[in-house]
Design an enzyme around this catalytic site. Structure first.
Site, PDB file in Angstrom:
ATOM      1  N   HIS A  55     -25.311 -27.992  -6.683  1.00 46.31           N
ATOM      2  CA  HIS A  55     -26.766 -26.651  -6.725  1.00 46.31           C
ATOM      3  C   HIS A  55     -27.324 -26.614  -5.610  1.00 46.31           C
ATOM      4  O   HIS A  55     -27.836 -25.488  -4.528  1.00 46.31           O
ATOM      5  CB  HIS A  55     -27.670 -26.831  -8.372  1.00 46.31           C
ATOM      6  CG  HIS A  55     -27.019 -26.563  -9.307  1.00 46.31           C
ATOM      7  ND1 HIS A  55     -26.872 -27.683  -9.982  1.00 46.31           N
ATOM      8  CD2 HIS A  55     -26.712 -25.705  -9.629  1.00 46.31           C
ATOM      9  CE1 HIS A  55     -26.147 -26.959 -11.454  1.00 46.31           C
ATOM     10  NE2 HIS A  55     -25.976 -26.303 -11.392  1.00 46.31           N
ATOM     11  N   GLY A 108     -21.313 -20.238  -6.974  1.00 48.84           N
ATOM     12  CA  GLY A 108     -20.655 -20.717  -6.365  1.00 48.84           C
ATOM     13  C   GLY A 108     -19.479 -20.499  -7.076  1.00 48.84           C
ATOM     14  O   GLY A 108     -19.037 -19.785  -7.324  1.00 48.84           O
ATOM     15  N   GLN A 125     -16.742 -16.457 -12.550  1.00 49.35           N
ATOM     16  CA  GLN A 125     -17.829 -16.042 -12.581  1.00 49.35           C
ATOM     17  C   GLN A 125     -18.050 -15.257 -11.357  1.00 49.35           C
ATOM     18  O   GLN A 125     -19.074 -13.643 -10.988  1.00 49.35           O
ATOM     19  CB  GLN A 125     -19.203 -16.663 -12.884  1.00 49.35           C
ATOM     20  CG  GLN A 125     -20.335 -16.557 -12.426  1.00 49.35           C
ATOM     21  CD  GLN A 125     -21.208 -16.751 -13.020  1.00 49.35           C
ATOM     22  OE1 GLN A 125     -21.146 -17.822 -14.015  1.00 49.35           O
ATOM     23  NE2 GLN A 125     -21.470 -18.735 -12.406  1.00 49.35           N
TER      24      GLN A 125
HETATM   25  O1  PAF Z   1     -23.492 -20.358 -13.110  1.00 49.90           O
HETATM   26  C1  PAF Z   1     -24.708 -20.959 -13.621  1.00 49.90           C
HETATM   27  O2  PAF Z   1     -25.215 -21.618 -13.742  1.00 49.90           O
HETATM   28  C2  PAF Z   1     -24.918 -19.595 -14.650  1.00 49.90           C
HETATM   29  O3  PAF Z   1     -23.854 -18.820 -15.417  1.00 49.90           O
HETATM   30  C3  PAF Z   1     -25.737 -18.156 -14.552  1.00 49.90           C
HETATM   31  C4  PAF Z   1     -25.797 -17.525 -13.016  1.00 49.90           C
HETATM   32  C5  PAF Z   1     -27.042 -18.875 -13.462  1.00 49.90           C
HETATM   33  C6  PAF Z   1     -26.411 -17.341 -15.157  1.00 49.90           C
HETATM   34  O4  PAF Z   1     -26.718 -18.065 -16.408  1.00 49.90           O
END
Ligand code: PAF
Length: 272
Positions: free
Chosen positions: A33, A140, A146
């Site tokens: 993160h 990421g 996603q």
């Molecule tokens: O990747 C994540 O941590 C989650 O899918 C996100 C983008 C914060 C949406 O809840």
């Protein structure tokens, strides 16, 4: 770092804020993160992160309830690494939320065994975009599907937002950093790094990229203790299965379970 503990509090103050770069998270933060925060710094805006455990994207209620909550450590880490603002939305974020139906490519790869997951992701990020109104957003590459779905969604619906894609961070053995790694036993963690080993080996053998090569890797991973959900070669954009590496870059994506923990990883192989 200024912390907003509710959407209302943020809404009353946001008209005074400059253009922002948004880094959405579900908390339980680690250096993966922080690399998103570092990527955000490349755009010269103040950075806002959000922490919200989005129940809409969990298929398994237990998984949602078990999701680790480490808010104090998260705040400390964000603050230490130069995040400027943190929004911790309350559950009012779900009130009258507009449900986003993810397009068909959400049904491939992770969507096969996690129906509705990407609807939940797009629904919450769309709401976060509406609340924060960011200039840029960071996601990421580890969550490649996603990332692609969000990029497509932004292109179609929020074309003023700039998307930054951040590289996957790995531990010394190559294991992609993930909150789920904390749930692995020590010996499982070592085995888990074989996912990356396999991706590297496929990359080395990309001139013979065939279903047979992938089948052999699946067999190998299953033999060392994984249950492979999928190991696929696909188009980096459509996510349709493809082995045409002589014409274009190909994404190798993998999801596999070890113990009860499901891990994902991927690598883009550049064309021959
Ligand atoms: O990747 C994540 O941590 C989650 O899918 C996100 C983008 C914060 C949406 O809840």
């Amino acid at each position: 770092m200024k912390i907003y503990k509710s959407i209302n509090e943020f809404n009353t103050l946001k008209s005074n804020l400059p253009a922002l770069t948004l880094v959405p998270t579900m908390g339980n933060l680690h250096m993966g993160h922080i690399s998103l925060i570092e990527a955000a710094k490349k755009v010269n805006n103040p950075i806002i992160s959000t922490i919200y455990i989005n129940k809409l994207q969990f298929n398994d209620k237990n998984d949602y309830l078990k999701y680790p909550k480490t808010i104090d450590a998260d705040i400390e880490l964000l603050d230490k690494h130069g995040c400027d603002f943190l929004l911790i939305p309350d559950d009012s974020i779900l009130e009258n939320i507009l449900t986003i139906k993810a397009p068909d490519k959400s049904k491939k790869l992770c969507g096969i065994n996690r129906p509705g997951h990407f609807d939940g992701v797009l629904t919450i990020v769309n709401k976060l975009f509406d609340i924060v109104n960011p200039h840029s957003v960071v996601f990421g590459k580890k969550d490649y599907q996603q990332l692609i779905l969000i990029k497509d969604f932004i292109k179609k619906n929020k074309s003023n937002i700039n998307v930054i894609s951040a590289e996957t961070q790995r531990d010394v053995n190559g294991l992609a950093l993930s909150s789920r790694n904390n749930l692995l036993l020590k010996e499982e963690k070592l085995i888990a790094s074989k996912l990356y080993e396999v991706l590297v080996s496929i990359n080395k053998n990309k001139n013979i990229l065939t279903p047979r090569l992938l089948d052999k890797k699946i067999e190998y991973l299953n033999s060392v203790g994984f249950k492979v959900d999928y190991l696929t070669a696909c188009d980096t954009n459509t996510l349709e299965e493809s082995f045409e590496i002589s014409n274009k870059d190909i994404l190798i994506a993998i999801a596999a379970t070890i113990g009860n923990i499901r891990l994902i990883d991927n690598m883009t192989l550049s064309k021959l």
